[in-house]
Design a protein around this motif. Structure first.
Motif, short mmCIF file in Angstrom:
data_model
loop_
_atom_site.label_atom_id
_atom_site.label_comp_id
_atom_site.label_asym_id
_atom_site.label_seq_id
_atom_site.Cartn_x
_atom_site.Cartn_y
_atom_site.Cartn_z
N THR A 100 0.86 -1.18 0.00
CA THR A 100 0.00 0.00 0.00
C THR A 100 0.90 1.23 0.00
O THR A 100 1.80 1.35 0.84
CB THR A 100 -0.91 0.01 1.24
N LEU A 101 0.67 2.12 -0.96
CA LEU A 101 1.48 3.34 -1.10
C LEU A 101 0.64 4.55 -0.72
O LEU A 101 -0.44 4.75 -1.28
CB LEU A 101 1.98 3.49 -2.54
N ILE A 102 1.16 5.34 0.21
CA ILE A 102 0.47 6.54 0.66
C ILE A 102 1.45 7.70 0.63
O ILE A 102 2.51 7.64 1.27
CB ILE A 102 -0.07 6.38 2.10
N GLY A 103 1.14 8.74 -0.13
CA GLY A 103 2.03 9.88 -0.23
C GLY A 103 1.29 11.19 0.01
O GLY A 103 0.08 11.27 -0.16
N LEU A 104 2.04 12.19 0.42
CA LEU A 104 1.49 13.53 0.59
C LEU A 104 2.36 14.51 -0.16
O LEU A 104 3.59 14.53 0.00
CB LEU A 104 1.43 13.92 2.08
N GLN A 105 1.72 15.32 -1.00
CA GLN A 105 2.42 16.36 -1.76
C GLN A 105 2.05 17.74 -1.25
O GLN A 105 0.91 17.97 -0.82
CB GLN A 105 2.05 16.28 -3.25
N LYS A 106 3.01 18.63 -1.29
CA LYS A 106 2.76 20.05 -1.04
C LYS A 106 3.14 20.81 -2.29
O LYS A 106 4.28 20.75 -2.75
CB LYS A 106 3.58 20.56 0.15
N ASP A 107 2.17 21.51 -2.86
CA ASP A 107 2.39 22.27 -4.10
C ASP A 107 3.03 21.39 -5.18
O ASP A 107 3.94 21.82 -5.90
CB ASP A 107 3.25 23.50 -3.83
N GLY A 108 2.56 20.16 -5.28
CA GLY A 108 3.01 19.25 -6.33
C GLY A 108 4.29 18.51 -6.05
O GLY A 108 4.73 17.72 -6.88
N ARG A 109 4.89 18.72 -4.89
CA ARG A 109 6.15 18.06 -4.55
C ARG A 109 5.91 17.05 -3.41
O ARG A 109 5.31 17.37 -2.40
CB ARG A 109 7.18 19.09 -4.10
N ALA A 110 6.40 15.82 -3.61
CA ALA A 110 6.23 14.78 -2.61
C ALA A 110 7.05 15.11 -1.37
O ALA A 110 8.26 15.32 -1.45
CB ALA A 110 6.66 13.43 -3.18
N ILE A 111 6.38 15.15 -0.20
CA ILE A 111 7.08 15.53 1.04
C ILE A 111 7.00 14.46 2.13
O ILE A 111 7.84 14.44 3.03
CB ILE A 111 6.54 16.87 1.60
N MET A 112 6.00 13.57 2.08
CA MET A 112 5.88 12.49 3.04
C MET A 112 5.38 11.26 2.30
O MET A 112 4.64 11.37 1.32
CB MET A 112 4.90 12.85 4.16
N GLY A 113 5.79 10.08 2.78
CA GLY A 113 5.34 8.88 2.09
C GLY A 113 5.50 7.64 2.93
O GLY A 113 6.25 7.62 3.91
N MET A 114 4.80 6.59 2.50
CA MET A 114 4.88 5.30 3.18
C MET A 114 4.69 4.17 2.19
O MET A 114 3.83 4.23 1.31
CB MET A 114 3.84 5.18 4.28
N ILE A 115 5.53 3.13 2.33
CA ILE A 115 5.36 1.85 1.66
C ILE A 115 5.03 0.84 2.75
O ILE A 115 5.84 0.60 3.65
CB ILE A 115 6.64 1.41 0.92
N GLU A 116 3.86 0.25 2.67
CA GLU A 116 3.38 -0.69 3.70
C GLU A 116 3.22 -2.07 3.10
O GLU A 116 2.55 -2.24 2.08
CB GLU A 116 2.03 -0.18 4.25
N GLN A 117 3.89 -3.08 3.71
CA GLN A 117 3.70 -4.46 3.28
C GLN A 117 3.16 -5.24 4.49
O GLN A 117 3.92 -5.70 5.33
CB GLN A 117 4.99 -5.09 2.77
N PRO A 118 1.85 -5.37 4.59
CA PRO A 118 1.27 -5.91 5.82
C PRO A 118 1.54 -7.40 6.06
O PRO A 118 1.58 -7.83 7.21
CB PRO A 118 -0.23 -5.64 5.65
#
Length: 257
Positions: A100-118
């Motif tokens: 599961t990929l979860i990312g957060l962008q600010k003004d189009g730039r990736a600033i936080m993210g997670m790769i989850e393999q449960p």
């Protein structure tokens, strides 16, 4: 309030509750294409809905770019980028290299993210403070491997069959020069790169949600991820990720010919 690691963990747990019970369960698969095969499962849809519900409750002013349920507010300052199951083919095959990929962008730039393999219990998270692994090995800060040359590198790609024409020729040239190459790891290859186990990932035809959660993890671990022409990778396309500057420069020199 601004999202932090604990909120990303909440999102990952919400997705995990939908994906893990369906993994290796003989679930039904829907093909999104009339010709070809682009699978989606009930797990994809349910996991994205669970993630979106938490975001909408806690950050109603943020936009969302999702694979399964459309986009909202992509012109907003903060936009979440969600791929509920990256590697659905692996998921329906029982191979635990999806995530599961979860990312957060600010003004189009990736600033936080997670790769989850449960299934393996591994979580790779990144913010402005760097990248962190939590899982069976405990918790540690992630750092890419400083491989000195392409000839010593380990290369991954999802499948060489995805390349054609000039892209295939360039990929094969890189493949012929590395020490070892492997196929079929989807987003897990990028996690391995961030953790210092491999050195290079070369892919094409990626969507924004395929990379949104990955970019901060790679960069926060000291790696490099760009398009083949050296641009920012947030919009997807043909992507190269490397653990060291030396390997990146040698590989991208081939891709840019």
């Amino acid at each position: 309030m601004f999202p932090d690691r604990s909120f990303f963990n909440r999102l990952a747990e919400a997705a995990r509750a939908e994906t893990l019970p369906r993994f290796r369960s003989g679930l039904d698969v829907t093909n999104k294409l009339s010709s070809g095969f682009d699978p989606v499962t009930e797990g994809d849809r349910a996991a994205e809905l669970a993630i979106r519900a938490l975001i909408e409750e806690n950050f109603p002013g943020h936009g969302i770019l999702g694979e399964e349920h459309g986009n909202v507010g992509l012109d907003r300052e903060y936009v979440w980028v969600i791929d509920p199951i990256d590697g659905t083919r692996a998921f329906i095959s029982g191979v635990p290299v999806w995530g599961t990929l979860i990312g957060l962008q600010k003004d189009g730039r990736a600033i936080m993210g997670m790769i989850e393999q449960p299934f393996t219990g591994e979580r790779y998270f990144a913010d402005q403070n760097g990248s962190i692994y939590t899982g069976p090995e405990g918790e540690r800060r992630l750092a890419t491997r400083q491989c000195d040359a392409l000839s010593n590198a380990i290369l991954f790609t999802t499948s060489p069959h995805l390349f054609a024409g000039e892209e295939m020729e360039k990929y094969r040239e890189i493949e012929s020069q590395v020490r070892l190459f492997r196929y079929g790891c989807d987003c897990y290859a990028y996690a391995l790169l961030a953790a210092g186990h491999i050195d290079l990932v070369v892919e094409n035809s990626l969507k924004p949600y395929d990379v949104g959660g990955i970019i901060p993890v790679i960069e926060g671990a000291g790696g490099i991820i760009t398009t083949w022409d050296g641009g920012r990778p947030e919009n997807g396309g043909s992507i190269i990720a490397a653990g060291s500057r030396a390997v990146y420069e040698q590989a991208i020199a081939i891709l840019q010919r």
